[in-house]
Design an enzyme around this catalytic site. Structure first.
Site, PDB file in Angstrom:
ATOM      1  N   GLU A 137      58.784  66.308  60.659  1.00 56.32           N
ATOM      2  CA  GLU A 137      59.998  66.618  61.400  1.00 56.32           C
ATOM      3  C   GLU A 137      60.594  67.978  61.071  1.00 56.32           C
ATOM      4  O   GLU A 137      61.191  68.616  61.930  1.00 56.32           O
ATOM      5  CB  GLU A 137      61.050  65.510  61.227  1.00 56.32           C
ATOM      6  CG  GLU A 137      61.533  65.257  59.826  1.00 56.32           C
ATOM      7  CD  GLU A 137      62.670  64.227  59.842  1.00 56.32           C
ATOM      8  OE1 GLU A 137      63.703  64.516  60.460  1.00 56.32           O
ATOM      9  OE2 GLU A 137      62.524  63.157  59.235  1.00 56.32           O
ATOM     10  N   SER A 191      71.571  61.449  61.629  1.00 56.99           N
ATOM     11  CA  SER A 191      72.180  60.295  60.965  1.00 56.99           C
ATOM     12  C   SER A 191      72.558  60.698  59.547  1.00 56.99           C
ATOM     13  O   SER A 191      73.640  60.422  59.055  1.00 56.99           O
ATOM     14  CB  SER A 191      71.193  59.139  60.917  1.00 56.99           C
ATOM     15  OG  SER A 191      70.628  58.915  62.169  1.00 56.99           O
ATOM     16  N   SER A 194      69.888  67.151  56.484  1.00 60.43           N
ATOM     17  CA  SER A 194      68.891  67.897  55.706  1.00 60.43           C
ATOM     18  C   SER A 194      69.279  69.362  55.708  1.00 60.43           C
ATOM     19  O   SER A 194      69.687  69.889  56.746  1.00 60.43           O
ATOM     20  CB  SER A 194      67.496  67.756  56.316  1.00 60.43           C
ATOM     21  OG  SER A 194      66.855  66.613  55.814  1.00 60.43           O
ATOM     22  N   ARG A 206      63.039  72.464  51.772  1.00 59.26           N
ATOM     23  CA  ARG A 206      64.198  71.598  51.926  1.00 59.26           C
ATOM     24  C   ARG A 206      65.002  71.728  50.641  1.00 59.26           C
ATOM     25  O   ARG A 206      64.503  71.410  49.562  1.00 59.26           O
ATOM     26  CB  ARG A 206      63.761  70.154  52.147  1.00 59.26           C
ATOM     27  CG  ARG A 206      64.940  69.204  52.387  1.00 59.26           C
ATOM     28  CD  ARG A 206      64.424  67.786  52.604  1.00 59.26           C
ATOM     29  NE  ARG A 206      65.474  66.871  53.047  1.00 59.26           N
ATOM     30  CZ  ARG A 206      66.233  66.141  52.226  1.00 59.26           C
ATOM     31  NH1 ARG A 206      66.077  66.244  50.923  1.00 59.26           N
ATOM     32  NH2 ARG A 206      67.136  65.318  52.698  1.00 59.26           N
TER      33      ARG A 206
END
Lengths: 369, 785
Positions: A137, A191, A194, A206
């Protein structure tokens, strides 16, 4: 190495199955030749018609018409890019539809990203006889962001920021481009949240994430106000007053806490006033919704700012569906970045908020990396 | 952010306002109290005052020995004197009691000099008028954060084992940190209604570098809305019973498993309250409270880590009402910090966290007394200690701790510092066994101290034959110490790590509390008298030996002398009575010392070393009075002096068991000097020095020693440290690493301990150590230069 995709069979889809929403992008070719038209199987036609002639699908599927990109050239084909979303919990209905419309007979590859690509992989196989091509993703997100910012489109600019974020009366949306964007802090608020530090198209990491995201806003709002949709929650928030719920610095110190440079209007304790029974009884649902929105948004702002400092990055790009129709949060973020960094940090936003993962997945179909 | 006033008043006014404990046991020494400070938080008030305590001390005074001695003359006289020392009192109680408490203070306050009371905390303004009216003192408000930091610096500097790491599932939930002499810089994360993150760089330099509005008030306020539960404690209770996974959206809810690519496990929370985004499902109060607790703890932990990283700080202390002794929040914060720093930063908590504001406010008001120039020590007798781990474990104790809690700190006469010869002061741990972690050892020692209590009481009474009320006081002492032992059985972590040393020190504090400053004074006197008579004979017989025989006899003498120890259980047992009951020099030779090789035996290396050049200066930590010091240690010292080594004799500043005190040793040494030209010359030429250790403990903490001692050690370029006796060389310092040569000598006079160490009763430990990579800087080898 880019592969020629002229002959890649339609339909062209990209899908992002998140914790709350499924995002689907669909490329509708507008340059179909008579010859192609002849060859086009009925199933494909039916899908194209179904998607392009409706703006709502079933009970919960929605096509964001205002986001549609027209006259786009993709792999040498001209067409329109459509943006569709529906709640993840309605995925079975979607699969049922795929089955009814014999999607599997088209022998297409369905590129999908997001956690649901993994979670529902077997459902796709079992219920719709579809094989998913699963994609990461974050890879898709970055690819999608960079692509949409770069496409020449006749519509409004993809990227924008808020001018005068500190002044509500003069705070206006201004277009901009992501030229020389690196290093870039990319904050994806779905939701959960990140936060990525992006150094180039294919170099990113990340940095961190937080579980206080869009899901938290909606989850808490549902519990506190009895609402059930994001739109309802936002509508209530727009009418409420968070200062009745939150304890501000001035509530404790009577004004600014000068010793530490804290302005009186700053929130000292989110929901702090709710420790008191009387105040709990005097607030409205709207106030609670607003306070929830402000709390979650400001917290994302704080964590983002700290990450920007730690990573030594000055440009922050906020994306994700939490920001959809949520100007309140965007302005709060723009203001928080500007105020607490004394103008050092700049908050940027993108029109296609939550669709970048899906776009990235589509690009992977056309140009496998 | 500031701790806010608790606005829910419906819970407090129903409370019984009478004080369950006798108030004079809580507000002690009010007669001499001055310099008040008060910290009024959301639900608790913390009162601080400075007072003086008058208590008896045993003093020794030399008789005039110029006249010819008659047989039976005592060496010195012992007298009880009144001494005034300074003590800090801190009392914590629920805000509901504030009026009752102020009345009590008003009635007992004699000192009229006091005009102001320093106040801090969110509730200070609310009670300002009440305090001014009741006490007639002007309320002087101090900045909350400044007080907090001042208080924090003070406890970190003065209370060993102040900070701890919390580990819910470990054998001992509390892992106390060794006192690092260098407390700065650190990060203090204060979680009140909101969160303040403060970077503290020095005593006077600190900065609020950030904060968050998501704090204790959010947990409380949002929790009250979600669960209709009003009280903070009840919310925590709910949370401890809930399952957050029914409310939170986990990574596995999105991915079906873990997100392997990023290394995020399936159980990780992806979206707090992510599953409650629905109108048609009910969630349990417990589950929502748990989810909320995780959300807030994780968020605070994450921000704390981001700030710690940005400012490159590794020591992060957490405080504020959200933390305050609550195992539930300490656990979730610890978890969060571990997660976000991958274990690189540890979440630290403080035993006296609730007192920081009051301590700081007090210090602000007492600046002219320079409290920071002194060393202070926690008084175990007058302090409540850290209360219960889990709310369910000990409800009675918990309820009581919610009512009144006390901390008393004694101003020490001497300023305490590290022994400059510690190899690594930051990792030095005085105690050999941590009884908090070692359950069988804890069982044994608690039993042992309980068993010995009768004997201690008897001896205490016997030490004051002229005082008829001594029996009553001794009984009070018994009750107090027994209660302490009971508390420690339940809560071994109450005063930091439980150790044999802390058990001994607590007993000394309790004895002092009831004016038994020196129960062994008479015994010590008698034994010193007798031993002194044999000094010359002993020295003479030693001098007749060959060099090598003599070295062994000297070591054996120290060890044999050390067997005479009234503090040791075995020695006072009937089987040993022929030795202990009537001390006689001849017995000295019949001490049942084990044969070599000893349990720990590096005598051969020591002997080799002695063949080399003399040491520059030896620091000798001595143990018992009587035979030990006079016939064991002094001949050894004499030999060192003869070799050309300067000797610094370090003895206790105050009495503990039968240990020789500095006052006694002064007199003894003078008397020996009168008989022994070597000792006399040593004193005269300043090659033999008697210094105080700064301690009144039967054990030895090398990180808290008299500043003068540290100075002497440095000036004299001390290159040998000798530590003698069980308390100083076995219970403590057995593993202490020094930067110079060291010699640890003791006889194990406790069968359980001997067993533990793999030896028998009266096993000998003779541990001679040379620091690695530092053989002998003068010669490189042990041969004469």
């Amino acid at each position: 190495m880019k592969q020629l995709c002229h002959h890649l069979a339609f339909p062209w889809f990209g899908m992002d199955i998140g914790g709350t929403l499924v995002k689907l992008v669909y490329f509708e070719p507008k340059d179909i030749t008579a010859e192609e038209e002849q060859e086009e199987v009925e199933n494909l036609k039916s899908i194209r018609r179904y998607l392009t002639s409706n703006t709502a699908y079933g009970k919960t599927g929605i096509r964001d018409v205002h986001l549609e990109l027209q006259d786009l050239t993709l792999c040498g084909r001209k067409g329109n890019l459509h943006f569709i979303r529906f709640p993840t919990h309605d995925l079975p209905a979607f699969l049922q539809m795929g089955r009814d419309k014999h999607f599997s007979s088209l022998h297409t590859t369905l590129c999908a990203t997001g956690g649901g690509a993994y979670k529902f992989e077997s459902d796709f196989r079992m219920m719709a006889d579809l094989e998913l091509h699963k994609l990461d993703e974050l890879d898709c997100l970055i690819r999608g962001v960079l692509y949409l910012d770069s496409v020449m489109s006749s519509g409004p600019s993809e990227c924008y920021y808020f001018e005068n974020p500190a002044d509500p009366d003069h705070c206006v949306q201004k277009p901009c481009t992501l030229e020389n964007p690196y290093p870039l802090l990319l904050v994806n608020i779905g939701s959960g949240v990140s936060i990525l530090a992006v150094y180039s198209e294919d170099n990113y990491k990340r940095v961190t994430g937080t579980s206080l995201g869009g899901g938290t806003f909606l989850g808490l709002c549902c519990l506190l106000t009895g609402c059930s949709t994001f739109e309802e929650a936002l509508e209530m928030a727009s009418q409420g007053e968070s200062t009745r719920v939150d304890k501000l610095v001035r509530d404790i110190y009577g004004g600014d806490y000068e010793r530490f440079g804290l302005p009186g209007w700053a929130v000292a304790s989110s929901f702090g006033n709710m420790m008191s029974k009387e105040k709990r009884e005097s607030v409205s649902k709207e106030d609670l919704a607003r306070a929830t929105l402000v709390t979650i948004t400001n917290n994302i702002g704080s964590i983002t700012r700290m990450c920007a400092l730690n990573e030594n990055i000055e440009t922050v790009l906020f994306v994700g569906n939490f920001l959809r129709v949520n100007t309140l949060s965007m302005k709060l973020l723009a203001y928080a970045m500007d105020y607490w960094s004394k103008g050092q940090l700049k908050a940027l936003f993108l029109r296609h908020e939550g669709y970048f993962g899906a776009v990235g997945a589509l690009l992977e179909l056309l140009h496998p990396s | 952010m500031a701790e806010c006033g608790r606005v829910d008043s419906n819970t407090s006014h129903t409370m019984d306002k009478s004080i369950t404990l006798p108030p004079d046991e809580i507000f002690r020494n009010l007669e001499n109290a001055k310099r008040f400070a008060i910290d009024i938080g959301g639900s608790l008030t913390k009162l601080a005052y400075y007072s003086t305590v008058q208590h008896k001390v045993a003093k020794v005074r030399s008789f005039d020995h110029t006249a010819k001695e008659a047989a039976g003359d005592k060496l010195y006289e012992i007298s009880m004197q009144e001494e005034v020392t300074a003590r800090l009192h801190f009392i914590k109680f629920e805000n509901a009691y504030i009026e009752t408490c102020l009345d009590f203070i008003k009635d007992h306050l004699v000192n009229t000099e006091t005009k102001v009371i320093k106040a801090t905390g969110g509730g200070a303004h609310k009670f300002k008028e009440l305090i001014e009216r009741k006490l007639g003192l002007k309320v002087d408000k101090e900045d909350e954060m400044t007080c907090l930091i001042k208080g924090c610096n003070f406890v970190l500097r003065n209370i060993p084992h102040e900070a701890f790491v919390y580990a819910k599932h470990a054998d001992s939930e509390f892992r106390f940190q060794t006192t690092n002499p260098d407390i700065f810089p650190y990060l203090l994360v204060n979680i009140g209604s909101g969160v303040s993150i403060v970077k503290v760089e020095s005593e006077d330099k600190f900065e609020r570098i950030g904060g968050s509005s998501i704090g204790g008030g959010t947990f409380w306020g949002l929790g009250a809305l979600l669960t209709k539960t009003k009280r903070f404690d009840e919310l925590l209770q709910l949370a401890s019973k809930g399952q957050h996974a029914s409310v939170d959206m986990l990574v596995k809810d999105i991915y079906g498993g873990s997100y392997g690519y990023l290394g995020l496990t399936g159980d990780l929370i992806a979206s707090s309250f992510g599953k409650s985004a629905t109108a048609d499902k009910e969630f349990s109060k417990e589950d929502m409270a748990k989810s909320l607790l995780h959300m807030i703890s994780n968020d605070i932990g994450q921000l704390a880590c981001l700030y710690a990283k940005l400012h490159n700080l590794s020591r992060v202390y957490f405080g504020g009402f959200f933390i305050r002794g609550h195992p539930v929040t300490m656990h979730t914060i610890t978890y969060s910090i571990n997660f976000f720093t991958k274990g690189e930063v540890q979440a630290l908590f403080l035993r006296h966290e609730g007192y920081l504001g009051a301590i700081g406010a007090f210090l602000k008001g007492a600046e002219e007394d320079n409290p920071n120039q002194y060393s202070w020590g926690e008084n175990y007798a007058g302090s409540s200690g850290l209360m219960s781990v889990s709310p369910d474990m000990n409800p009675m104790q918990r309820a009581r701790s919610g009512t009144f809690d006390m901390l008393e700190m004694d101003r020490l006469e001497r300023q305490l510092v590290n022994l400059p010869l510690l190899q690594d002061p930051s990792s030095y741990i005085p105690d050999t066994v941590d009884l908090t972690e070692d359950a069988p050892a804890r069982e044994y020692w608690l039993y042992c101290f309980e068993e010995a209590l009768d004997g201690v009481v008897k001896r205490a009474v016997a030490s004051q034959p002229d005082m008829p009320e001594a029996a009553l006081r001794a009984e009070k002492f018994r009750q107090k110490y027994r209660h302490k032992l009971q508390t420690l059985r339940q809560q071994p972590f109450a005063y930091g790590s439980l150790t044999v040393r802390s058990l001994l020190d607590t007993r000394e504090h309790c004895l002092n509390e009831f004016n038994f400053p020196d129960p062994y004074s008479k015994i010590k006197q008698r034994e010193n008298d007798i031993a002194l008579k044999y000094y010359q004979k002993a020295v003479k017989s030693l001098d007749e030996l060959s060099w090598e025989e003599k070295q062994f006899a000297l070591v054996r003498g120290v060890l044999a002398g050390n067997v005479f120890d009234w503090g040791a259980k075995a020695v006072s047992e009937p089987a040993f009575m022929p030795l202990g009951g009537q001390t006689d020099f001849c017995i000295f030779f019949f001490i049942p010392l084990s044969e070599r090789p000893w349990l720990v035996d590096s005598y051969d290396q020591w002997l080799e070393r002695l063949k080399g050049p003399p040491h520059k200066c030896a620091l000798f930590f001595v143990d018992n009075s009587g035979v030990d010091i006079i016939l064991g240690v002094m001949p050894f010292v004499r030999e060192l002096l003869s070799r050309g080594t300067e000797v610094v004799l370090a003895s206790n500043s105050g009495p503990a068991l039968n240990d020789v005190t500095n006052g006694e040793l002064q007199i003894l040494t003078e008397r020996i000097a009168a008989m022994d030209p070597v000792i006399e010359a040593g004193l005269r030429e300043d090659r033999l020095l008697l210094v105080q250790s700064g301690s009144s403990s039967p054990c030895l903490d090398l990180s808290r020693l008299d500043k003068v001692l540290a100075m002497v050690v440095r000036e004299r370029q001390t290159d040998l440290v000798i530590i003698e006796g069980m308390g100083r060389a076995i219970h403590t310092n057995y593993y202490a690493m020094l930067s110079c040569e060291s010699l640890k000598m003791a006889v194990i006079k406790n069968s359980w301990l001997a067993d533990r160490l793999g030896g028998k009763l009266f096993s000998v430990v003779f541990k001679y150590e040379v620091p690695v990579g530092k053989p002998n800087k003068d010669c490189g080898a042990f041969s004469p230069c």
